[in-house]
Design a protein around this motif. Structure first.
Motif, PDB file in Angstrom:
ATOM      1  N   ILE A  28      25.639 -90.744   6.313  1.00  0.00           N
ATOM      2  CA  ILE A  28      26.490 -91.107   7.555  1.00  0.00           C
ATOM      3  C   ILE A  28      27.826 -90.666   7.090  1.00  0.00           C
ATOM      4  O   ILE A  28      28.482 -89.814   8.104  1.00  0.00           O
ATOM      5  CB  ILE A  28      26.214 -92.525   7.532  1.00  0.00           C
ATOM      6  CG1 ILE A  28      25.194 -93.111   8.055  1.00  0.00           C
ATOM      7  CG2 ILE A  28      27.336 -93.030   8.320  1.00  0.00           C
ATOM      8  CD1 ILE A  28      25.064 -94.664   7.730  1.00  0.00           C
ATOM      9  N   LEU A  29      28.497 -90.626   6.029  1.00  0.00           N
ATOM     10  CA  LEU A  29      29.607 -90.059   5.549  1.00  0.00           C
ATOM     11  C   LEU A  29      29.674 -88.501   5.791  1.00  0.00           C
ATOM     12  O   LEU A  29      30.792 -87.944   6.234  1.00  0.00           O
ATOM     13  CB  LEU A  29      29.978 -90.571   4.247  1.00  0.00           C
ATOM     14  CG  LEU A  29      30.388 -92.212   3.926  1.00  0.00           C
ATOM     15  CD1 LEU A  29      30.497 -92.481   2.518  1.00  0.00           C
ATOM     16  CD2 LEU A  29      31.524 -92.562   4.729  1.00  0.00           C
ATOM     17  N   ASP A  30      28.589 -88.110   5.325  1.00  0.00           N
ATOM     18  CA  ASP A  30      28.724 -86.554   5.416  1.00  0.00           C
ATOM     19  C   ASP A  30      28.615 -86.144   7.074  1.00  0.00           C
ATOM     20  O   ASP A  30      29.490 -85.300   7.497  1.00  0.00           O
ATOM     21  CB  ASP A  30      27.484 -85.821   4.985  1.00  0.00           C
ATOM     22  CG  ASP A  30      27.631 -85.809   3.439  1.00  0.00           C
ATOM     23  OD1 ASP A  30      28.596 -85.910   2.859  1.00  0.00           O
ATOM     24  OD2 ASP A  30      26.445 -85.600   2.910  1.00  0.00           O
ATOM     25  N   TYR A  31      27.969 -86.865   7.935  1.00  0.00           N
ATOM     26  CA  TYR A  31      27.842 -86.731   9.397  1.00  0.00           C
ATOM     27  C   TYR A  31      29.266 -87.004   9.804  1.00  0.00           C
ATOM     28  O   TYR A  31      29.553 -85.995  10.928  1.00  0.00           O
ATOM     29  CB  TYR A  31      26.679 -87.613  10.092  1.00  0.00           C
ATOM     30  CG  TYR A  31      26.340 -87.126  11.293  1.00  0.00           C
ATOM     31  CD1 TYR A  31      25.409 -86.216  11.532  1.00  0.00           C
ATOM     32  CD2 TYR A  31      27.132 -87.458  12.507  1.00  0.00           C
ATOM     33  CE1 TYR A  31      25.125 -86.020  12.885  1.00  0.00           C
ATOM     34  CE2 TYR A  31      27.094 -87.268  13.763  1.00  0.00           C
ATOM     35  CZ  TYR A  31      25.729 -86.313  13.880  1.00  0.00           C
ATOM     36  OH  TYR A  31      25.407 -85.959  15.122  1.00  0.00           O
ATOM     37  N   ILE A  32      29.612 -87.976   9.519  1.00  0.00           N
ATOM     38  CA  ILE A  32      31.140 -88.127  10.134  1.00  0.00           C
ATOM     39  C   ILE A  32      32.188 -87.205   9.735  1.00  0.00           C
ATOM     40  O   ILE A  32      32.740 -86.435  10.806  1.00  0.00           O
ATOM     41  CB  ILE A  32      31.812 -89.488   9.218  1.00  0.00           C
ATOM     42  CG1 ILE A  32      31.094 -90.807   9.882  1.00  0.00           C
ATOM     43  CG2 ILE A  32      33.389 -89.579   9.463  1.00  0.00           C
ATOM     44  CD1 ILE A  32      31.451 -91.878   8.881  1.00  0.00           C
ATOM     45  N   GLU A  78      31.321 -83.769   9.152  1.00  0.00           N
ATOM     46  CA  GLU A  78      30.830 -82.639   9.625  1.00  0.00           C
ATOM     47  C   GLU A  78      30.774 -82.525  11.239  1.00  0.00           C
ATOM     48  O   GLU A  78      30.758 -81.521  11.826  1.00  0.00           O
ATOM     49  CB  GLU A  78      29.508 -82.199   9.195  1.00  0.00           C
ATOM     50  CG  GLU A  78      29.317 -82.207   7.637  1.00  0.00           C
ATOM     51  CD  GLU A  78      27.899 -82.045   7.262  1.00  0.00           C
ATOM     52  OE1 GLU A  78      27.111 -82.132   7.647  1.00  0.00           O
ATOM     53  OE2 GLU A  78      28.008 -82.033   5.800  1.00  0.00           O
ATOM     54  N   HIS A  79      31.118 -83.608  11.860  1.00  0.00           N
ATOM     55  CA  HIS A  79      30.798 -83.628  13.535  1.00  0.00           C
ATOM     56  C   HIS A  79      32.042 -84.219  14.132  1.00  0.00           C
ATOM     57  O   HIS A  79      31.872 -84.689  15.063  1.00  0.00           O
ATOM     58  CB  HIS A  79      29.503 -84.546  13.620  1.00  0.00           C
ATOM     59  CG  HIS A  79      28.217 -83.724  13.327  1.00  0.00           C
ATOM     60  ND1 HIS A  79      27.789 -84.179  12.111  1.00  0.00           N
ATOM     61  CD2 HIS A  79      27.704 -82.711  13.932  1.00  0.00           C
ATOM     62  CE1 HIS A  79      26.678 -83.179  12.026  1.00  0.00           C
ATOM     63  NE2 HIS A  79      26.582 -82.455  13.037  1.00  0.00           N
ATOM     64  N   ASP A  80      33.370 -84.316  13.437  1.00  0.00           N
ATOM     65  CA  ASP A  80      34.550 -84.801  14.293  1.00  0.00           C
ATOM     66  C   ASP A  80      34.431 -86.270  14.677  1.00  0.00           C
ATOM     67  O   ASP A  80      34.735 -86.187  15.958  1.00  0.00           O
ATOM     68  CB  ASP A  80      34.832 -83.508  15.127  1.00  0.00           C
ATOM     69  CG  ASP A  80      35.434 -82.297  14.569  1.00  0.00           C
ATOM     70  OD1 ASP A  80      35.912 -82.376  13.552  1.00  0.00           O
ATOM     71  OD2 ASP A  80      35.071 -81.474  15.249  1.00  0.00           O
ATOM     72  N   VAL A  81      33.953 -87.124  14.278  1.00  0.00           N
ATOM     73  CA  VAL A  81      33.695 -88.466  14.388  1.00  0.00           C
ATOM     74  C   VAL A  81      35.027 -89.132  14.493  1.00  0.00           C
ATOM     75  O   VAL A  81      35.752 -88.863  13.458  1.00  0.00           O
ATOM     76  CB  VAL A  81      32.543 -89.149  13.706  1.00  0.00           C
ATOM     77  CG1 VAL A  81      32.727 -90.795  14.102  1.00  0.00           C
ATOM     78  CG2 VAL A  81      31.128 -88.686  14.031  1.00  0.00           C
ATOM     79  N   ASP A  82      35.496 -89.772  15.624  1.00  0.00           N
ATOM     80  CA  ASP A  82      36.561 -90.563  15.773  1.00  0.00           C
ATOM     81  C   ASP A  82      36.626 -91.933  15.259  1.00  0.00           C
ATOM     82  O   ASP A  82      37.477 -92.766  14.950  1.00  0.00           O
ATOM     83  CB  ASP A  82      37.217 -90.441  17.005  1.00  0.00           C
ATOM     84  CG  ASP A  82      37.353 -89.084  17.687  1.00  0.00           C
ATOM     85  OD1 ASP A  82      38.140 -88.401  16.633  1.00  0.00           O
ATOM     86  OD2 ASP A  82      36.903 -88.677  18.468  1.00  0.00           O
ATOM     87  N   HIS A  83      35.436 -92.643  15.442  1.00  0.00           N
ATOM     88  CA  HIS A  83      35.211 -94.114  15.176  1.00  0.00           C
ATOM     89  C   HIS A  83      33.498 -94.259  15.073  1.00  0.00           C
ATOM     90  O   HIS A  83      32.931 -93.456  15.538  1.00  0.00           O
ATOM     91  CB  HIS A  83      35.605 -94.843  16.360  1.00  0.00           C
ATOM     92  CG  HIS A  83      35.845 -96.284  16.253  1.00  0.00           C
ATOM     93  ND1 HIS A  83      36.917 -96.874  16.599  1.00  0.00           N
ATOM     94  CD2 HIS A  83      35.070 -97.252  15.930  1.00  0.00           C
ATOM     95  CE1 HIS A  83      36.788 -98.082  16.345  1.00  0.00           C
ATOM     96  NE2 HIS A  83      35.625 -98.527  15.822  1.00  0.00           N
ATOM     97  N   THR A  98      21.724 -87.998  20.134  1.00  0.00           N
ATOM     98  CA  THR A  98      20.635 -88.704  19.012  1.00  0.00           C
ATOM     99  C   THR A  98      20.500 -87.470  17.768  1.00  0.00           C
ATOM    100  O   THR A  98      20.728 -86.414  18.011  1.00  0.00           O
ATOM    101  CB  THR A  98      19.590 -89.155  19.239  1.00  0.00           C
ATOM    102  OG1 THR A  98      18.578 -88.318  19.913  1.00  0.00           O
ATOM    103  CG2 THR A  98      19.490 -90.326  20.288  1.00  0.00           C
ATOM    104  N   ALA A  99      20.540 -87.970  16.576  1.00  0.00           N
ATOM    105  CA  ALA A  99      20.346 -87.310  15.511  1.00  0.00           C
ATOM    106  C   ALA A  99      19.565 -87.867  14.341  1.00  0.00           C
ATOM    107  O   ALA A  99      19.609 -89.018  14.367  1.00  0.00           O
ATOM    108  CB  ALA A  99      21.531 -86.717  14.948  1.00  0.00           C
ATOM    109  N   THR A 100      18.736 -87.141  13.798  1.00  0.00           N
ATOM    110  CA  THR A 100      18.006 -87.521  12.440  1.00  0.00           C
ATOM    111  C   THR A 100      18.363 -86.764  11.463  1.00  0.00           C
ATOM    112  O   THR A 100      18.259 -85.541  11.486  1.00  0.00           O
ATOM    113  CB  THR A 100      16.557 -87.684  12.731  1.00  0.00           C
ATOM    114  OG1 THR A 100      16.265 -88.351  13.832  1.00  0.00           O
ATOM    115  CG2 THR A 100      15.918 -88.234  11.555  1.00  0.00           C
ATOM    116  N   VAL A 101      18.689 -87.602  10.363  1.00  0.00           N
ATOM    117  CA  VAL A 101      18.828 -86.639   9.007  1.00  0.00           C
ATOM    118  C   VAL A 101      18.041 -87.301   7.946  1.00  0.00           C
ATOM    119  O   VAL A 101      17.906 -88.344   7.998  1.00  0.00           O
ATOM    120  CB  VAL A 101      20.485 -86.337   8.473  1.00  0.00           C
ATOM    121  CG1 VAL A 101      21.294 -85.835   9.668  1.00  0.00           C
ATOM    122  CG2 VAL A 101      21.035 -87.875   8.290  1.00  0.00           C
TER     123      VAL A 101
END
Length: 143
Positions: A97-101, A103-108, A86-89
């Protein structure tokens, strides 16, 4: 290689359904539940008219509320014999959300839809719709 799935979670049923679907559809994926504390939801946020103490009080209440929400995410995962990160920003929902995608190698991304339509959707906007249009990875919208 493990798939990293992001599930943005707010206080809606749609986001809970999105988490359940991600856990069910992708049983081997690493799942991160992200909650965005949007400072625009209070007139005491940055640029607002509140005092510093009022801002701190608002932020502490928002963080406590977010913690309860993320505890619920852990409970939902446990019902599926899974664990989630879990994470909170703090920031604006869509941009965060777009920044998190990025910065964290999100695939889906699995994201809940509030199911708005017509004029309500036009007036209120849609975080899910913007994520679908702008995310650099596949997005599954869950109702």
């Amino acid at each position: 290689m493990s798939t990293h799935v992001l599930v943005p979670m707010d206080y809606s049923e749609g986001s809970r359904h999105a988490l359940e679907r991600a856990l069910t559809d992708l049983p081997d994926a690493e799942v991160t539940v992200l909650h965005v504390v949007d400072f625009r939801s209070s007139d005491l946020g940055p640029g607002g008219f509140g005092t510093a103490n009022a801002w701190e009080d608002w932020y502490e209440a928002a963080e406590a509320h977010a913690e309860k929400l993320l505890d619920e995410a852990h409970d939902i995962a446990a019902e599926h014999d899974r664990d989630v990160a879990t994470a909170t920003v703090v920031g604006e929902d869509t941009r965060s959300i777009l920044d998190y995608i990025d910065e964290h190698d999100v695939d889906h991304v699995y994201i809940g839809s509030h199911g708005r339509s017509g004029i309500e959707r036009v007036l209120l906007g849609s975080v899910a719709e913007t994520i679908v249009r702008r995310a650099p990875v596949p997005v599954t919208v869950v109702r």
